[in-house]
Structure formats: structure tokens, C-alpha cells
Design an enzyme around this catalytic site. Structure first.
Site, short mmCIF file in Angstrom:
data_model
loop_
_atom_site.label_atom_id
_atom_site.label_comp_id
_atom_site.label_asym_id
_atom_site.label_seq_id
_atom_site.Cartn_x
_atom_site.Cartn_y
_atom_site.Cartn_z
N CYS A 9 10.56 11.95 -18.76
CA CYS A 9 12.10 11.79 -18.66
C CYS A 9 12.91 13.12 -18.83
O CYS A 9 12.34 14.07 -19.03
CB CYS A 9 12.30 10.86 -20.10
SG CYS A 9 11.69 9.25 -19.88
N GLY A 38 12.68 12.14 -13.70
CA GLY A 38 12.61 10.51 -13.74
C GLY A 38 13.51 10.03 -12.91
O GLY A 38 14.63 10.18 -12.77
N ASN A 113 12.62 11.72 -24.58
CA ASN A 113 11.36 12.26 -23.57
C ASN A 113 10.29 12.58 -24.52
O ASN A 113 10.12 13.19 -25.44
CB ASN A 113 11.90 13.64 -22.84
CG ASN A 113 10.86 14.19 -22.17
OD1 ASN A 113 9.99 13.40 -21.82
ND2 ASN A 113 10.94 15.42 -21.79
N GLY A 114 9.33 11.86 -24.34
CA GLY A 114 7.87 11.95 -24.70
C GLY A 114 7.18 10.67 -25.05
O GLY A 114 7.58 9.76 -24.59
N TYR A 255 3.77 21.50 -12.87
CA TYR A 255 4.44 20.64 -11.88
C TYR A 255 5.64 19.94 -12.45
O TYR A 255 6.52 19.80 -11.60
CB TYR A 255 3.15 19.48 -11.92
CG TYR A 255 3.76 17.92 -11.06
CD1 TYR A 255 3.82 18.03 -9.70
CD2 TYR A 255 4.16 16.93 -11.87
CE1 TYR A 255 4.06 17.00 -9.07
CE2 TYR A 255 4.51 15.85 -11.09
CZ TYR A 255 4.63 15.70 -9.92
OH TYR A 255 4.97 14.61 -9.13
#
Length: 473
Positions: A9, A38, A113-114, A255
């Protein structure tokens, strides 16, 4: 469609006390820059004199937001935004963020995010005490814990600090109350989060590329464990949870992040070039051309070419218009569907020995198809180089890495994988080289998906939709 890993995210927040900027529009632009993190859903919540309104839905930024929607959200002095890929919780509108929740102390909006490693236990405990959940993601658990702590805490920021004593795992969050904008990062710093400025306006973002998109100046990274509060134009830092060993996800450099971002002091682009150079040292080969698989394989391919002396060339053309909703009509056509997204450039690779650099191999099917594309385009040899070690373990901190039984590296040796994907040779980045990718970074790294060594205790496995079952209570 592909057996790639997915991003987690991206979050963004802006505090504009003087009204000189339109927070919703700035958030819209920033989320465009974070779209790579995302593509399932997105949302924006705006605070206008203590009243929080929001818009969120499934889809990409231009699919969810148009001029009419942005005009509805215009005004106010604060906003937060989110782009989502589901690592826990199914892909439906209810799970889109930001979450806007009303509770006894007012309203809060949260973007996260996580992934929490103890979300199941926390959720079960809350449900047994009568809590009713509207979503199936970790973020609602975080919001509940903060709201519960706020009942005793003197302020919303103190509630966030207290909640961090209970939350375990990865969370970079931006939170908006009627009067304050708060950013917080878990004590391990698994996921990135930074702060910037546009004049006197404060912004927070998952990556610096979002700051660049709106003309903001980078100020600094949020420290692992830090809580930053913006209120009445003032910035306050609370560091009660700082000081432990950090564990930034190393795959942010390999990435996830955009190559033009700088994360915790290190250029993502340069980290990928170093990975390619290390590959060239570990796995040299005689070849005529080095090519990178778009997008994250390109920088590593440049590093490989520079170190090896094998010229770099454009080997693939990527279709930029294939979105997440691409439909494969029949099972028989799915074998060739990779050509819709990616095609080899025959004039560049025909008759040549090619080094193909990519970021990872998950199940192997996509790698096999890409190798096949090169051979069909006339490549004489295809030598695959991967700018990460073999995936042998799941991730518990927000990366969508499959269970061990579906990871090809858990079932096959490197030679067997090489034969399976149809390559002439195969070389991975060595796990020992991971620490060399980001020498300028001001942090340590989590490499658990490669090494099995996690920075905290983790469960045996986290089911993707672990909350979508009935609790027998």
C-alpha cells in the site's frame, strides 16, 4: 494473470493551515505517484473545519477520482490518501482506505501500509468485548486499538503512542483527527515513511517520489518508532518507541519502491544497480546482450552490463495500458497472455546470447513465459539473472509472498528451476550480498523472506483472508 508479487500500500497526508493549497488535489497528485504500490483500490479523506468527508472505491486513481469528485472534496486544511493492494482482507470496497470512523471522542481517518502479526488475536479480543467490524483488514484493528486507548489518553497522539505498545508488526500510518495530522512508523520501520514541506505546509508520504510529484521539499524520514504530530502549524515529534534495531524490508529497494525514490537515505535506483553489479561478479557468463525485464529489472540490468562489460540493450516492450482488470478469455489463451503485457524485441535479441535480468522468481511460470518470448524472438541463448535471493519463506509484514508450498525455490534446486523455466543458466543474488545493496541507508533490514530470519516472533502462517470466517464465540 502473472505469478508476480504485488505491492502492499501507499499512504499520503497533507496539513495546509492557511488554505493556500487544495489538500484533496495535492493528495490526488501524490497518489498518482504512489500508484505502483497498490492498484486494487484508493481513497481520499478531507478535513474541513473538523468535518471529515471521504471518497474511496475499487480501481485506479483516474477510475475513482474525476473533476466532479475532486470538486466535492475541495477545501479544508487537511487530507490523507491511500492506494491499496490487499495482503490481508479481500479486495472489496469495504476494505478500501482511508477508514473514517466515528467514536466517543469524535472522528478519525486512518491510512495504513503494512501488516500486523498479532491482528487476529487483537481482533478476536475486541470482538469478544462486543466490537463490530466493518472490514476484514488489519487497519480497522489499528483504528480500534487507537480509539480504545484514546478513552484514557489525554490526546489523540498519546493514544497512538499507547497503541504502539499493543500493535506488533509493520505499520506506517497517517491519521487525521478533527484538528491534527499524525504520522507514525512501527519501531522496526518495516515500511518507509517520510516528511516534506511545501512552504509552511507539511506532507507525509510512503516515498519521496510523491513529494516530487507535488513540488514538496524532502525534510527527513520518519524514524522507526516515531510519532509526528502536526497541529496549529507546529510539528511535534514523540520518540518513546525509538532506539531499537530497525528492519526495513529489503525488497523496497529490490522491487517495491519507484527507482526515483530515496528511502532511509539510499537511492532505490542505485541499490538496484548495485544488485546487478553483484550478480555480474557472482554469476559471470559469456553473452552478447544484457536486457532487463520491465520495470524493476531494468536498473539491475544496467548494473550487470556496467560490471560485466556486456552491452545493455532494450529487449522488451511493455504495454503500459494493460491494467489490473485485464481479462483472459479462455484457459487455452492464458498460456500466451504474457504477450499482451510484454513482448520481446526481435531486432535486438535475434541470434544473440542474452542475459535476462529480473527482480525475482515466485512460482516460475512467468519467468518461463518470458524466457520463451526471447527464444521465439530468435535469442540463441538465454541466461537468467535474478536481483534477489530465492524466495523460501512467506512475509508477515505486508508483502504478498505466497506460502512455502507454492514457492518454486522451496520445491526445486537452482538447476531444477533453470530447467523448468527453460534458461541456459540461472543465477540469483546471494543472501550475503543483501547488506551491500544500500550502504548509505540509515537502517538495518528485514530479509526474512529470503533467509527465514525474522526480526520478531512470527506465526507459522498468516492466511490471506484470515478474518473472513465466523468466530465461534
Amino acid at each position: 494473470m502473472f505469478d508476480e508479487m504485488h505491492e502492499e500500500c501507499g499512504v499520503f497526508g497533507i496539513y495546509c493551515p492557511d488554505g493556500s493549497l487544495d489538500p484533496a488535489h495535492q493528495t490526488y497528485l501524490a497518489l498518482y505517484a504512489l500508484q505502483h504500490r497498490g492498484q486494487e483500490s484508493c481513497g481520499i479523506a478531507v478535513n474541513d473545519k473538523g468535518v471529515i468527508i471521504s471518497q474511496k472505491d475499487l480501481g485506479l486513481i483516474p477510475e475513482v477520482f474525476n473533476e466532479v469528485v475532486l470538486n466535492h472534496l475541495s477545501g479544508g486544511n487537511m487530507a490523507i490518501g491511500h492506494v491499496r493492494y490487499s495482503t490481508t482482507g479481500s479486495n472489496n470496497r469495504d476494505n478500501a482506505q482511508p477508514l473514517v470512523m466515528k467514536y466517543i471522542k469524535g472522528t478519525i481517518a486512518l491510512a495504513h501500509n503494512g501488516n500486523l502479526v498479532n491482528a487476529y488475536e487483537l481482533r478476536s479480543h475486541l470482538q469478544l468485548s462486543g466490537a463490530i467490524f466493518q472490514t476484514t483488514n488489519d487497519s480497522e484493528v489499528i483504528a480500534y486499538i487507537i480509539a480504545k486507548c484514546r478513552l484514557k489518553a489525554p490526546s489523540i497522539e498519546r493514544a497512538v503512542v499507547e497503541a504502539m505498545n499493543t500493535l506488533k508488526g509493520a505499520y506506517s500510518i497517517v491519521l487525521m483527527s478533527p484538528k491534527k495530522l499524525i504520522a507514525a512508523r512501527d519501531p522496526n520501520g518495516f515500511r518507509p515513511l517520510c516528511m516534506g514541506k511545501i512552504g509552511e505546509n507539511i506532507v507525509f508520504a510512503s516515498e519521496t517520489c510523491a513529494l516530487d510529484a507535488i513540488g514538496a521539499t524532502f525534510v527527513r524520514d520518519i524514524e522507526p518508532g516515531e510519532v509526528v504530530v502536526v497541529s496549529d502549524g507546529k510539528v511535534e515529534s514523540i520518540k518513546e518507541h525509538c532506539g531499537g534495531k530497525s528492519s526495513l524490508c529489503i525488497f523496497e529497494y529490490i522491487y517495491f519502491a519507484r527507482p526515483d525514490s530515496i528511502i532511509d537515505g539510499e537511492s532505490v535506483h542505485m541499490a538496484r544497480r548495485r544488485a546487478g553489479a553483484l550478480l555480474a561478479k557472482r554469476h559471470p557468463v559469456e553473452a552478447d546482450l544484457t536486457v532487463g525485464v520491465p520495470d524493476s529489472g531494468i536498473d539491475a540490468a544496467l548494473g550487470y552490463a556496467e560490471e560485466s562489460g556486456i552491452p545493455y540493450g532494450l529487449g522488451f516492450i511493455k504495454n503500459r495500458y494493460v491494467g489490473r482488470t485485464f481479462i483472459q478469455p479462455t484457459q487455452g489463451q492464458r498460456v500466451n497472455s504474457v504477450k499482451i503485457k510484454l513482448n520481446a524485441l526481435s531486432s535486438a535479441v535475434k541470434g544473440k546470447r542474452v542475459v535476462m535480468v529480473d527482480d525475482s522468481i515466485v512460482r516460475g511460470t512467468t519467468s518461463a513465459r518470458i524466457v520463451s518470448l526471447l527464444r521465439e524472438a530468435g535469442a540463441k541463448e538465454v541466461h537468467v539473472r535474478i536481483s534477489s535471493p530465492p524466495f523460501k519463506n512467506p512475509c508477515f509484514f505486508g508483502t504478498d509472498i505466497d506460502s512455502r508450498d507454492k514457492l518454486i525455490a522451496c520445491r526445486m534446486s537452482v538447476d531444477e528451476i533453470c530447467r523448468t523455466i527453460g534458461a541456459d543458466s540461472l543465477g540469483y543474488l546471494d543472501a550475503e550480498d543483501l547488506e551491500k545493496l544500500a550502504p548509505n541507508a540509515k537502517c538495518s533490514f528485514c530479509t526474512g523472506c529470503f533467509t527465514g530470519r525474522y526480526p520478531m516472533e512470527v506465526p507459522d502462517e498468516i492466511p490471506k483472508n484470515r478474518f473472513e470466517t465466523k468466530f465461534d464465540v
